[in-house]
Design a protein around this motif. Sequence first.
Motif, PDB file in Angstrom:
ATOM      1  N   UNK A 105       0.792  -1.162   0.025  1.00 50.53           N
ATOM      2  CA  UNK A 105       0.219   0.053   0.097  1.00 50.53           C
ATOM      3  C   UNK A 105       0.758   1.251  -0.003  1.00 50.53           C
ATOM      4  N   UNK A 106       2.084   1.207   0.710  1.00 50.59           N
ATOM      5  CA  UNK A 106       2.939   2.398   0.619  1.00 50.59           C
ATOM      6  C   UNK A 106       3.418   2.539  -0.755  1.00 50.59           C
ATOM      7  N   UNK A 107       3.585   1.470  -1.310  1.00 55.86           N
ATOM      8  CA  UNK A 107       4.428   1.635  -2.668  1.00 55.86           C
ATOM      9  C   UNK A 107       3.126   2.486  -3.571  1.00 55.86           C
ATOM     10  N   UNK A 108       2.177   1.985  -3.573  1.00 61.59           N
ATOM     11  CA  UNK A 108       0.873   2.508  -4.183  1.00 61.59           C
ATOM     12  C   UNK A 108       0.801   4.076  -4.116  1.00 61.59           C
ATOM     13  N   UNK A 109       1.093   4.361  -2.646  1.00 60.49           N
ATOM     14  CA  UNK A 109       1.243   5.884  -2.391  1.00 60.49           C
ATOM     15  C   UNK A 109       2.337   6.692  -3.062  1.00 60.49           C
ATOM     16  N   UNK A 110       3.480   5.836  -3.107  1.00 57.48           N
ATOM     17  CA  UNK A 110       4.748   6.375  -3.366  1.00 57.48           C
ATOM     18  C   UNK A 110       4.923   6.543  -5.226  1.00 57.48           C
ATOM     19  N   UNK A 111       4.067   5.629  -5.800  1.00 56.91           N
ATOM     20  CA  UNK A 111       3.871   5.893  -7.190  1.00 56.91           C
ATOM     21  C   UNK A 111       3.112   7.253  -7.403  1.00 56.91           C
ATOM     22  N   UNK A 112       2.009   7.484  -6.588  1.00 51.94           N
ATOM     23  CA  UNK A 112       1.369   8.928  -7.007  1.00 51.94           C
ATOM     24  C   UNK A 112       2.111  10.102  -6.907  1.00 51.94           C
ATOM     25  N   UNK A 113       3.330  10.187  -6.165  1.00 49.79           N
ATOM     26  CA  UNK A 113       4.177  11.064  -5.836  1.00 49.79           C
ATOM     27  C   UNK A 113       5.620  10.984  -6.252  1.00 49.79           C
ATOM     28  N   UNK A 114       5.624  10.132  -7.352  1.00 48.48           N
ATOM     29  CA  UNK A 114       6.971   9.681  -7.792  1.00 48.48           C
ATOM     30  C   UNK A 114       8.033   9.368  -6.866  1.00 48.48           C
ATOM     31  N   UNK A 115       7.557   8.636  -5.797  1.00 50.55           N
ATOM     32  CA  UNK A 115       8.512   8.459  -4.844  1.00 50.55           C
ATOM     33  C   UNK A 115       9.375   7.139  -4.949  1.00 50.55           C
ATOM     34  N   UNK A 116      10.075   6.937  -3.852  1.00 51.84           N
ATOM     35  CA  UNK A 116      11.114   5.958  -3.802  1.00 51.84           C
ATOM     36  C   UNK A 116      10.951   5.260  -2.318  1.00 51.84           C
ATOM     37  N   UNK A 117      11.043   4.070  -2.031  1.00 49.05           N
ATOM     38  CA  UNK A 117      11.276   3.378  -0.772  1.00 49.05           C
ATOM     39  C   UNK A 117      12.794   2.621  -0.804  1.00 49.05           C
ATOM     40  N   UNK A 118      13.479   2.649   0.150  1.00 47.87           N
ATOM     41  CA  UNK A 118      14.622   2.071   0.310  1.00 47.87           C
ATOM     42  C   UNK A 118      14.347   1.280   1.913  1.00 47.87           C
ATOM     43  N   UNK A 119      14.663  -0.076   1.879  1.00 46.26           N
ATOM     44  CA  UNK A 119      14.618  -0.976   2.926  1.00 46.26           C
ATOM     45  C   UNK A 119      15.735  -1.553   3.269  1.00 46.26           C
ATOM     46  N   UNK A 120      16.501  -1.297   4.511  1.00 44.27           N
ATOM     47  CA  UNK A 120      17.653  -1.920   4.877  1.00 44.27           C
ATOM     48  C   UNK A 120      17.215  -2.924   6.367  1.00 44.27           C
ATOM     49  N   UNK A 121      17.960  -4.115   6.067  1.00 38.07           N
ATOM     50  CA  UNK A 121      17.689  -4.687   7.865  1.00 38.07           C
ATOM     51  C   UNK A 121      19.063  -5.257   7.824  1.00 38.07           C
ATOM     52  N   UNK A 122      19.419  -5.176   9.207  1.00 37.06           N
ATOM     53  CA  UNK A 122      20.422  -5.950   9.859  1.00 37.06           C
ATOM     54  C   UNK A 122      20.276  -6.966  10.641  1.00 37.06           C
ATOM     55  N   UNK A 123      21.090  -7.604  11.411  1.00 41.30           N
ATOM     56  CA  UNK A 123      20.477  -8.410  12.391  1.00 41.30           C
ATOM     57  C   UNK A 123      19.659  -7.911  13.380  1.00 41.30           C
ATOM     58  N   UNK A 124      19.611  -6.688  13.901  1.00 35.88           N
ATOM     59  CA  UNK A 124      18.890  -6.202  15.048  1.00 35.88           C
ATOM     60  C   UNK A 124      17.952  -4.797  14.469  1.00 35.88           C
ATOM     61  N   UNK A 125      18.185  -4.167  13.455  1.00 32.08           N
ATOM     62  CA  UNK A 125      17.648  -2.947  12.890  1.00 32.08           C
ATOM     63  C   UNK A 125      16.932  -3.299  11.460  1.00 32.08           C
ATOM     64  N   UNK A 126      15.623  -2.694  11.509  1.00 33.37           N
ATOM     65  CA  UNK A 126      15.002  -2.777  10.239  1.00 33.37           C
ATOM     66  C   UNK A 126      14.623  -1.091   9.843  1.00 33.37           C
ATOM     67  N   UNK A 127      14.991  -0.824   8.870  1.00 28.52           N
ATOM     68  CA  UNK A 127      15.032   0.386   8.437  1.00 28.52           C
ATOM     69  C   UNK A 127      14.099   1.023   6.953  1.00 28.52           C
ATOM     70  N   UNK A 128      13.287   1.776   7.100  1.00 34.29           N
ATOM     71  CA  UNK A 128      12.566   2.303   5.940  1.00 34.29           C
ATOM     72  C   UNK A 128      12.701   3.636   5.684  1.00 34.29           C
ATOM     73  N   UNK A 129      13.318   4.152   4.368  1.00 33.86           N
ATOM     74  CA  UNK A 129      13.350   5.462   3.925  1.00 33.86           C
ATOM     75  C   UNK A 129      12.521   5.583   2.803  1.00 33.86           C
ATOM     76  N   UNK A 130      11.594   6.765   2.981  1.00 32.00           N
ATOM     77  CA  UNK A 130      10.890   7.092   1.815  1.00 32.00           C
ATOM     78  C   UNK A 130      11.206   8.583   1.230  1.00 32.00           C
ATOM     79  N   UNK A 131      11.066   8.850   0.063  1.00 35.81           N
ATOM     80  CA  UNK A 131      11.308   9.978  -0.576  1.00 35.81           C
ATOM     81  C   UNK A 131      10.114  10.117  -1.514  1.00 35.81           C
ATOM     82  N   UNK A 132       9.358  11.342  -1.473  1.00 37.14           N
ATOM     83  CA  UNK A 132       8.126  11.643  -2.187  1.00 37.14           C
ATOM     84  C   UNK A 132       8.328  12.926  -2.700  1.00 37.14           C
ATOM     85  N   UNK A 133       7.873  13.366  -3.860  1.00 37.32           N
ATOM     86  CA  UNK A 133       7.968  14.969  -4.210  1.00 37.32           C
ATOM     87  C   UNK A 133       6.678  15.290  -4.550  1.00 37.32           C
ATOM     88  N   UNK A 134       6.550  16.195  -3.455  1.00 31.05           N
ATOM     89  CA  UNK A 134       5.243  16.775  -3.305  1.00 31.05           C
ATOM     90  C   UNK A 134       5.199  18.331  -3.270  1.00 31.05           C
TER      91      UNK A 134
END
Length: 107
Positions: free
Chosen positions: A78-107
């Motif tokens: 669902x987040x990806x669908x919203x990002x498509x509306x705003x020409x955005x990107x999502x970067x997901x990174x996970x290590x052994x203990x940390x999960x990270x999501x970074x979004x960029x939207x052009x609004x």
Amino acid sequence: MSISSFDLAIVLGNLLDNAIEAVAELEKDRQIKIKMNYDKGRFIILVENHYQGQRLKIGDQYLTTHKEKSEHGLGLENIKKVLEKYNGTMQIEDTETIFSVRLLMFI
């Protein structure tokens, strides 16, 4: 900012719901880091949380860890669908203990 409150609720609601569920499984290090920045038409959101165990994925798609799989696992899609509306990107990174999501939207 020219983003609908509905779209913002989808993005933040899903990111925070996932992060809260992940830290709820922990006995210690229950931390969620949230950063948001809006500058010159760019909206950046970062959500990082500690987690336990391994996150399953097929390719670049993360799979739900819920028992009722038909009712869960749609948040990132669902987040990806919203990002498509705003020409955005999502970067997901996970290590052994940390999960990270970074979004960029052009609004």
